[in-house]
Scaffold this active site. Structure first.
Site, mmCIF file in Angstrom:
data_model
loop_
_atom_site.group_PDB
_atom_site.id
_atom_site.type_symbol
_atom_site.label_atom_id
_atom_site.label_comp_id
_atom_site.label_asym_id
_atom_site.label_seq_id
_atom_site.Cartn_x
_atom_site.Cartn_y
_atom_site.Cartn_z
ATOM 1 N N ASN A 168 0.805 -1.232 0.000
ATOM 2 C CA ASN A 168 0.000 0.000 0.000
ATOM 3 C C ASN A 168 0.834 1.276 0.000
ATOM 4 O O ASN A 168 0.339 2.339 0.364
ATOM 5 C CB ASN A 168 -0.978 0.002 1.188
ATOM 6 C CG ASN A 168 -0.280 -0.195 2.522
ATOM 7 O OD1 ASN A 168 0.930 -0.040 2.637
ATOM 8 N ND2 ASN A 168 -1.050 -0.529 3.542
ATOM 9 N N ARG A 213 2.318 6.897 11.766
ATOM 10 C CA ARG A 213 1.688 6.370 12.970
ATOM 11 C C ARG A 213 1.385 7.535 13.906
ATOM 12 O O ARG A 213 2.235 8.410 14.104
ATOM 13 C CB ARG A 213 2.586 5.336 13.671
ATOM 14 C CG ARG A 213 2.675 3.998 12.957
ATOM 15 C CD ARG A 213 1.334 3.283 12.927
ATOM 16 N NE ARG A 213 1.374 1.986 12.248
ATOM 17 C CZ ARG A 213 1.108 1.798 10.981
ATOM 18 N NH1 ARG A 213 0.807 2.840 10.186
ATOM 19 N NH2 ARG A 213 1.125 0.584 10.458
ATOM 20 N N GLN A 259 -6.519 3.393 18.044
ATOM 21 C CA GLN A 259 -7.463 3.156 16.953
ATOM 22 C C GLN A 259 -8.410 2.013 17.293
ATOM 23 O O GLN A 259 -7.913 0.938 17.674
ATOM 24 C CB GLN A 259 -6.700 2.846 15.649
ATOM 25 C CG GLN A 259 -5.896 4.030 15.155
ATOM 26 C CD GLN A 259 -5.206 3.787 13.822
ATOM 27 O OE1 GLN A 259 -4.508 4.640 13.314
ATOM 28 N NE2 GLN A 259 -5.361 2.605 13.243
ATOM 29 N N HIS A 318 -8.309 5.924 9.658
ATOM 30 C CA HIS A 318 -7.119 5.312 9.075
ATOM 31 C C HIS A 318 -7.521 4.493 7.837
ATOM 32 O O HIS A 318 -7.892 3.327 7.941
ATOM 33 C CB HIS A 318 -6.442 4.415 10.115
ATOM 34 C CG HIS A 318 -5.079 3.949 9.701
ATOM 35 N ND1 HIS A 318 -4.273 3.190 10.515
ATOM 36 C CD2 HIS A 318 -4.358 4.123 8.558
ATOM 37 C CE1 HIS A 318 -3.136 2.921 9.904
ATOM 38 N NE2 HIS A 318 -3.173 3.473 8.703
#
Length: 399
Positions: free
Chosen positions: A158, A297, A326, A350
């Site tokens: 990704n 992050r 998260q 996210h």
């Protein structure tokens, strides 16, 4: 453990599972798998995010509980047990209960199952952790080294997705897009209220904190905007060829680096050396009114310090999709922080690295890692974070 003992252990576990009958997880019935093949019978636990109606309507949402990375039939056809859940918090969660006898754990950075040393100590069978995506900081890597648990991720799956999100985030901050869109939604029209804090990206100094795979792609995509200069900060310098190709200059001192940048983008993994790196002290060295983008992050930045810098005007904007916890709690300061003009917030859930294109890549990559593991074949070295009792990469700090 001998092959015979391993086979007996697997058989015992599967027979016990069969005796319990079908299992309910998150309201879904999971049929037991009974296996008598000595080469199979592993328990695979996956912690994914709940996709809801969207996942039912869109089967390409592979990284969800509903679509299960597309590997359930493949795993069960080989006699493996596959448990999939989004329930990950607390001792009574499916994650913490099922990890105790799991052989393999699959997680994602988007809904991370935090595998601590304490949890690892409760999981004597755990042999392999796979991150479906990129970024394995939710796993206690030092504990994995100590236990000789392999940790792999789908490197490169990704990076383009995230790099594109970085460029988008930079543009929406610099162009003051969010307040402009919110104005339209309110039914208002006052161009000056938006234009007074909108700028061109051309002619700005842009720097990446971290010049690995994503950082390099970000620099590559920013070059056509004709910035005044592209900078990078990284312990590992770019090759002379790459630096020349990108037109990027390395700044070796972090405070000097941020002091030169109009825009800073964070593209470095989270580890002991980067946790809390962007704090009140470092933010004082930023150019006043700089923009900061973080898709790496959330815990690299101190949340309260970033919010305070935005409120004071030290930062003009902060955008990204990563949070220190998260899912982010509803009272997280990054949900509602604003700059002095009531804008400057470009936060999202996210999702930068979980586009449909990225999900296809990391689902396929996860399957390949599992396939190699089951067959005892070598893994792609680029995917290995922790090998046989040692780090296989410097991505998580210089070891």
């Amino acid at each position: 453990m001998s092959v015979l003992a391993a086979s007996a252990s697997a058989l015992k576990r599967n027979l016990a599972s069969s005796a319990k009958g079908a299992r309910m997880l998150n309201g879904r019935t999971i049929a037991p798998t009974v296996n008598y093949n000595s080469s199979a019978g592993m328990k695979v636990l996956a912690v994914l995010y709940k996709g809801g109606e969207a996942a039912k309507q869109e089967p390409r949402l592979l990284g969800t509980v509903e679509n299960q990375l597309g590997i359930r039939n493949w795993l069960e056809s080989q006699g493996h047990e596959y448990i999939v859940t989004d329930d990950k918090e607390g001792p009574n969660s499916v994650f913490q209960k099922e990890i105790k006898d799991a052989d393999i754990l699959i997680t994602t950075p988007f809904h991370p199952g935090y595998l601590t040393r304490d949890l690892i100590n409760t999981a004597p069978n755990l042999k392999l952790c796979v991150t479906a995506g990129v970024g394995s900081d939710h796993i206690d890597l030092n504990a994995a080294v100590d236990r000789k648990i392999q940790v792999l991720e789908v490197t490169g799956s990704n990076v383009v997705s995230v790099a594109e999100h970085v460029v988008m985030s930079i543009l929406l901050l610099v162009r003051n897009f969010v307040p402009a869109h919110e104005m339209i939604e309110r039914g208002d029209w006052q161009v000056s209220d938006v234009a007074r804090n909108a700028f061109d990206l051309e002619g700005k100094v842009i720097g990446t904190l971290g010049a690995g795979r994503i950082g390099r792609l970000v620099l590559e995509r920013l070059k056509p905007f004709n910035p005044k200069e592209l900078l990078y900060y990284d312990y590992n310098p770019l090759s002379e060829e790459n630096a020349k190709k990108l037109g990027a200059r390395r700044v070796e001192d972090l405070k000097e680096f941020v002091s030169q940048c109009d825009v800073v983008t964070i593209n470095t993994p989270l580890h002991e050396g980067t946790r809390g790196l962007v704090n009140a002290d470092l933010l004082k060295h930023f150019k006043k009114g700089a923009w900061l983008v973080n898709t790496a992050r959330g815990a690299i930045c101190v949340a309260e310090d970033v919010a305070a810098a935005l409120k004071s005007g030290q930062l003009n904007g902060y955008a990204g999709d990563v949070w220190n916890v998260q899912p982010a709690p509803k009272d997280h300061p990054w949900r509602y922080m604003k700059n002095t003009l009531g804008g400057g917030n470009g936060m999202t859930p996210h999702y930068s690295g979980t586009t449909l294109d990225a999900q296809a890549r990391y689902a396929a990559g996860t399957k390949k890692i599992l396939e190699n593991f089951f067959k005892g074949q070598p893994q792609d070295p680029a995917n290995v974070i922790v090998g046989d009792g040692k780090y296989a990469t410097k991505s998580y700090g210089q070891r």
